[in-house]
Design a protein around this motif. Structure first.
Motif, short mmCIF file in Angstrom:
data_model
loop_
_atom_site.label_atom_id
_atom_site.label_comp_id
_atom_site.label_asym_id
_atom_site.label_seq_id
_atom_site.Cartn_x
_atom_site.Cartn_y
_atom_site.Cartn_z
N ARG A 277 0.85 -1.20 0.00
CA ARG A 277 0.00 0.00 0.00
C ARG A 277 0.88 1.25 0.00
N LEU A 278 0.59 2.16 -0.94
CA LEU A 278 1.36 3.40 -1.06
C LEU A 278 0.59 4.57 -0.47
N SER A 279 1.34 5.49 0.11
CA SER A 279 0.75 6.69 0.69
C SER A 279 1.75 7.83 0.53
N THR A 280 1.43 8.98 1.09
CA THR A 280 2.40 10.07 1.09
C THR A 280 3.57 9.69 1.99
N ALA A 281 4.76 10.17 1.64
CA ALA A 281 5.97 9.79 2.38
C ALA A 281 6.03 10.45 3.75
N THR A 332 3.20 0.63 3.30
CA THR A 332 2.76 -0.29 4.34
C THR A 332 2.37 -1.60 3.66
N PHE A 333 2.22 -2.66 4.44
CA PHE A 333 1.94 -3.99 3.90
C PHE A 333 0.68 -4.57 4.54
N GLU A 334 -0.15 -5.20 3.71
CA GLU A 334 -1.37 -5.83 4.18
C GLU A 334 -1.07 -7.28 4.59
N PRO A 335 -1.37 -7.68 5.84
CA PRO A 335 -1.03 -9.03 6.30
C PRO A 335 -1.64 -10.13 5.44
N GLU A 336 -2.86 -9.92 4.90
CA GLU A 336 -3.50 -10.99 4.11
C GLU A 336 -2.79 -11.24 2.79
N ASP A 337 -1.93 -10.31 2.37
CA ASP A 337 -1.17 -10.50 1.14
C ASP A 337 0.28 -10.87 1.41
N VAL A 338 0.58 -11.21 2.65
CA VAL A 338 1.91 -11.70 3.01
C VAL A 338 1.83 -13.22 3.17
N VAL A 339 2.69 -13.95 2.44
CA VAL A 339 2.68 -15.41 2.48
C VAL A 339 4.02 -15.88 3.03
N VAL A 340 3.99 -16.66 4.10
CA VAL A 340 5.21 -17.22 4.67
C VAL A 340 5.54 -18.51 3.92
#
Length: 348
Positions: A277-281, A332-340
């Motif tokens: 996810r992208l946002s302002t710096a 930032t990162f979305e947990p549901e799109d993180v795969v271990v």
């Protein structure tokens, strides 16, 4: 009921093990696509089932019968190759009728079957045409009709759409899936194109170095690649070494959230581009600079260099929200799109 069963099948080319104890079943009416890079063994698997390549170990069974010693022409299979292999000296009808005539099918039955198949593949008036006058898509349809003509119990396709342009491939793969469903065909296909495999198959087999490394539905394979090799082969770039500690993974990018229940310890982590996810710096914990934008129709794929070091990220976002090249962004990162994924030792 399984129509096809591979029970520990191995194939050798000299000292090289091209298939290594492969186990696979294909049910009646199921379409299974074997996916993998060049040299993974997928075409060797097809040839072993067809009886075109001898098996060094294990068994190939069709409807429960071991095919050892059964020649290719007696296995009741339909074969369609990447280059179609149409007979240039025969017209379209003659190509489709070839297998029927080899079986000494009566002429009226041949003519009826050819007409039926031409209608089925959308070429009802093409019987008298020379194959040299056909487009690539038309040749593909004729090759399919020829493979279907004898009523094979198993249809096998080797890179069936590999020589066609992308637009035509995308249209024909939808038509093929609809056709197979309508006929109740059992299909084993091999391809290196994951989009083609996922669109066509009920189940996908991913191969590496002669072994099956993952087997599942297209959704299962896409959502949860078995390891880093599969993830990278599917086109995912955001794969890094990590160590899971509770609800986070320590990575070269810093801490990443992981799904609940992820096993602790050394591993690799995949972050799907849709989960970046992208946002302002300003005020962001993680920041990066956009290096490139790739237009993908309904979205843009961005390549982002993290300012804190580590590999570059790929991020997917809507066209209207995509920052320009050179822009500084927060991440930032979305947990549901993180795969271990499993650790690095077995995946590289």
């Amino acid at each position: 009921m399984s129509l096809l069963e591979l029970d520990g099948v191995s194939v050798r080319y000299g000292e090289r093990l091209a298939l290594d104890a492969v186990r696979l079943t294909v049910a009646e009416g199921e379409t299974v696509c074997v996916l993998g890079p060049s040299g993974s063994g997928k075409s060797t698997l097809l040839r072993a089932v067809a009886g075109l390549t001898p098996v060094a170990g294990g068994a190939v069974r069709l409807a429960g019968r071991d095919q050892r010693g059964v020649p290719a022409h007696r296995r009741g299979l339909g074969l369609m190759f990447q280059d179609h292999q149409l007979f240039p000296q025969r017209d379209v009808a003659g190509n489709i009728a070839f297998g029927l005539r080899m079986r000494r099918t009566p002429k009226p039955a041949v003519a009826s079957r050819v007409a039926e198949l031409l209608e089925l593949v959308g070429l009802p008036d093409a019987g008298p045409r020379a194959v040299a006058t056909l487009s690539g898509g038309e040749q593909q349809r004729v090759a399919l009709a020829r493979a279907l003509a004898p009523g094979p119990r198993l249809l096998m396709l080797d890179e069936p759409l590999g020589q066609l342009d992308r637009d035509l491939r995308e249209r024909l793969v939808v038509e093929l899936r609809q056709l197979f469903a309508r006929l109740g065909s059992t299909v084993l296909a091999v391809t290196h194109d994951q989009g083609e495999a996922f669109a066509l198959a009920d189940r996908v087999v991913v191969m590496r170095a002669g072994r099956v490394v993952q087997l599942g539905s297209p959704v299962e394979v896409w959502r949860r690649p078995a390891d880093a090799f599969v993830a990278r082969f599917l086109g995912f770039r955001n794969v890094v070494d990590a160590e899971v500690r509770g609800a986070v993974a320590d990575t070269p990018w810093g801490p990443l959230p992981v799904p609940a229940g992820a096993p602790a310890g050394r591993c690799e982590v995949l972050v799907r581009p849709s989960g970046v996810r992208l946002s302002t710096a300003e005020g962001a914990g993680l920041t990066g600079t956009v290096l490139a934008r790739t237009f993908r129709g309904d979205h843009v794929l961005l390549l982002v260099r993290p300012e804190g070091g580590g590999p570059e990220w790929e991020a997917s976002c809507a066209l209207r929200a995509a920052p320009e090249v050179g822009a500084r962004v927060g991440v930032t990162f979305e947990p549901e799109d993180v795969v271990v994924l499993p650790g690095t030792e077995s995946t590289r």
